[in-house]
Design a protein around this motif. Structure first.
Motif, PDB file in Angstrom:
ATOM      1  N   VAL A  95       0.847  -1.201   0.000  1.00 28.85           N
ATOM      2  CA  VAL A  95       0.000   0.000   0.000  1.00 28.85           C
ATOM      3  C   VAL A  95       0.879   1.247   0.000  1.00 28.85           C
ATOM      4  O   VAL A  95       0.625   2.205  -0.746  1.00 28.85           O
ATOM      5  CB  VAL A  95      -0.944  -0.004   1.220  1.00 28.85           C
ATOM      6  N   ALA A  96       1.909   1.257   0.813  1.00 24.39           N
ATOM      7  CA  ALA A  96       2.807   2.411   0.870  1.00 24.39           C
ATOM      8  C   ALA A  96       3.512   2.626  -0.470  1.00 24.39           C
ATOM      9  O   ALA A  96       3.656   3.767  -0.935  1.00 24.39           O
ATOM     10  CB  ALA A  96       3.827   2.223   1.989  1.00 24.39           C
ATOM     11  N   MET A  97       3.963   1.561  -1.097  1.00 24.82           N
ATOM     12  CA  MET A  97       4.624   1.690  -2.390  1.00 24.82           C
ATOM     13  C   MET A  97       3.652   2.206  -3.449  1.00 24.82           C
ATOM     14  O   MET A  97       4.038   2.968  -4.350  1.00 24.82           O
ATOM     15  CB  MET A  97       5.205   0.343  -2.812  1.00 24.82           C
ATOM     16  N   ARG A  98       2.400   1.830  -3.341  1.00 23.44           N
ATOM     17  CA  ARG A  98       1.390   2.335  -4.280  1.00 23.44           C
ATOM     18  C   ARG A  98       1.182   3.838  -4.098  1.00 23.44           C
ATOM     19  O   ARG A  98       1.041   4.581  -5.074  1.00 23.44           O
ATOM     20  CB  ARG A  98       0.078   1.578  -4.083  1.00 23.44           C
ATOM     21  N   LEU A  99       1.192   4.299  -2.875  1.00 21.98           N
ATOM     22  CA  LEU A  99       1.067   5.740  -2.618  1.00 21.98           C
ATOM     23  C   LEU A  99       2.265   6.496  -3.186  1.00 21.98           C
ATOM     24  O   LEU A  99       2.114   7.589  -3.740  1.00 21.98           O
ATOM     25  CB  LEU A  99       0.949   5.983  -1.106  1.00 21.98           C
TER      26      LEU A  99
END
Length: 336
Positions: free
Chosen positions: A72-76
């Motif tokens: 999720v963090a990498m997607r942000l």
């Protein structure tokens, strides 16, 4: 109710508010197994922060999550949001995750806020205004613990009583990690060398001009809290052994009291023997006394061992956390 509560916790306004530079805000968001909350929270946080300043960063600290928080963090990051992502090498605990965020924050103000929506975003303008008025740290205080179990409320109350009875540092009851801190406070926290960091105590220890804001924790948007009774007990023990020697003093008093009782009992035995002679009675009393004294000694050694264990961990000088990955998309630069 809010005005009464605020009057109890918030000090009078500083006599002269220090002129503030333009706000550069670092939002530190510790995350442990927050795959369901993280993206929604960041997208809810950004417009609120944009209402205060256009110079901000969101620093996500992944504390060794076992779910898809990393993805999720990498997607942000891929979406071009003003995010810096720190992934710790394992789960070091929330205190270490917050320390990592504080150490890497670049703004002249650092906001600590949880990713589970329990810290209300509506308080951010109030925190900003208090900072503009001259306060250097603004923190949230839980105004109502009615949703918690009676045992947890009792334990929390007992913990704060013990902390504030045996320590020169007064930790505000029910104060949480929801905090707005000026760069002065951040630099002071970074200068403290201890490895076992009880952050609530450190916030109180550094001082500065502080103000409290009441809030009622909201329900988690999704997922379950990782703070079970075992973790809460461990955190309470860390706080007690880091900021007060009261347990040692209590057992010193108990030891003195037991020794006095033993002396009085010995005097009674001597008098009884001189007056009535000796017999074989008293073995149950002797056995019970030996077991009592042995138990007191073992408990005293255990409490002493907790303090020695803290010393042992500190002298090894291991880092508080290790960073496995640092993805930097922050628009802020290092403070000069």
């Amino acid at each position: 109710m809010k005005s009464d509560f605020y009057a109890e916790y918030a000090p009078a306004a500083p006599l002269a508010a220090t002129p503030r530079a333009s706000l550069q805000l670092s939002c530190v968001v510790p995350a442990y197994n927050e795959q369901e909350n993280l993206e929604k929270f960041v997208r809810a946080l950004i417009p609120v922060v944009q209402g205060l300043t256009q110079d901000f960063e969101i620093l996500i600290v992944n504390d060794g999550s076992r779910d898809d928080t990393h993805d999720v963090a990498m997607r942000l990051l891929a979406q071009g949001l003003p995010v810096r992502y720190l992934a710790l090498s394992r789960n070091f605990g929330k205190e270490a995750a917050m320390s990592a965020g504080i150490d890497h924050a670049r703004g002249n103000v650092v906001l600590l806020i949880d990713a589970d929506f329990q810290h209300p975003l509506e308080l951010l303008p109030d925190m900003h205004q208090l900072w503009q008025n001259g306060y250097e740290m603004v923190y949230g205080v839980i105004a109502d613990r009615g949703a918690e179990s009676g045992a947890k409320r009792l334990g929390t109350d007992l913990f704060y009583r013990l902390m504030n009875t045996g320590s020169n540092v007064q930790v505000p009851p029910n104060a949480g990690d929801y905090r707005w801190m000026d760069r002065k406070v951040v630099d002071a926290l970074k200068a403290l060398p201890e490895r076992h960091r009880f952050m609530k105590g450190l916030y109180a220890w550094v001082g500065f001009k502080t103000a409290a804001l009441p809030f009622v924790p909201q329900d988690r948007a999704a997922g379950e809290s990782s703070f079970n009774l075992r973790r809460l007990g461990s955190l309470a023990l860390l706080g007690l052994t880091s900021f007060t020697t009261l347990p040692l003093r209590i057992w010193s008093v108990i030891g003195g009291g037991v020794a006095l009782l033993a002396l009085l009992y010995g005097a009674w035995i001597i008098a009884d023997t001189l007056i009535f002679g000796t017999d074989l009675a008293g073995w149950p009393t002797l056995s019970a006394g030996i077991m009592l004294f042995s138990g007191v000694q073992l408990m005293s050694i255990g409490i002493l061992g907790e303090y020695i264990g803290r010393i042992y961990d500190e002298v090894k000088q291991r880092p508080t956390y290790l960073i496995a990955r640092d993805e930097d998309r922050s628009p802020l630069r290092e403070p000069q």
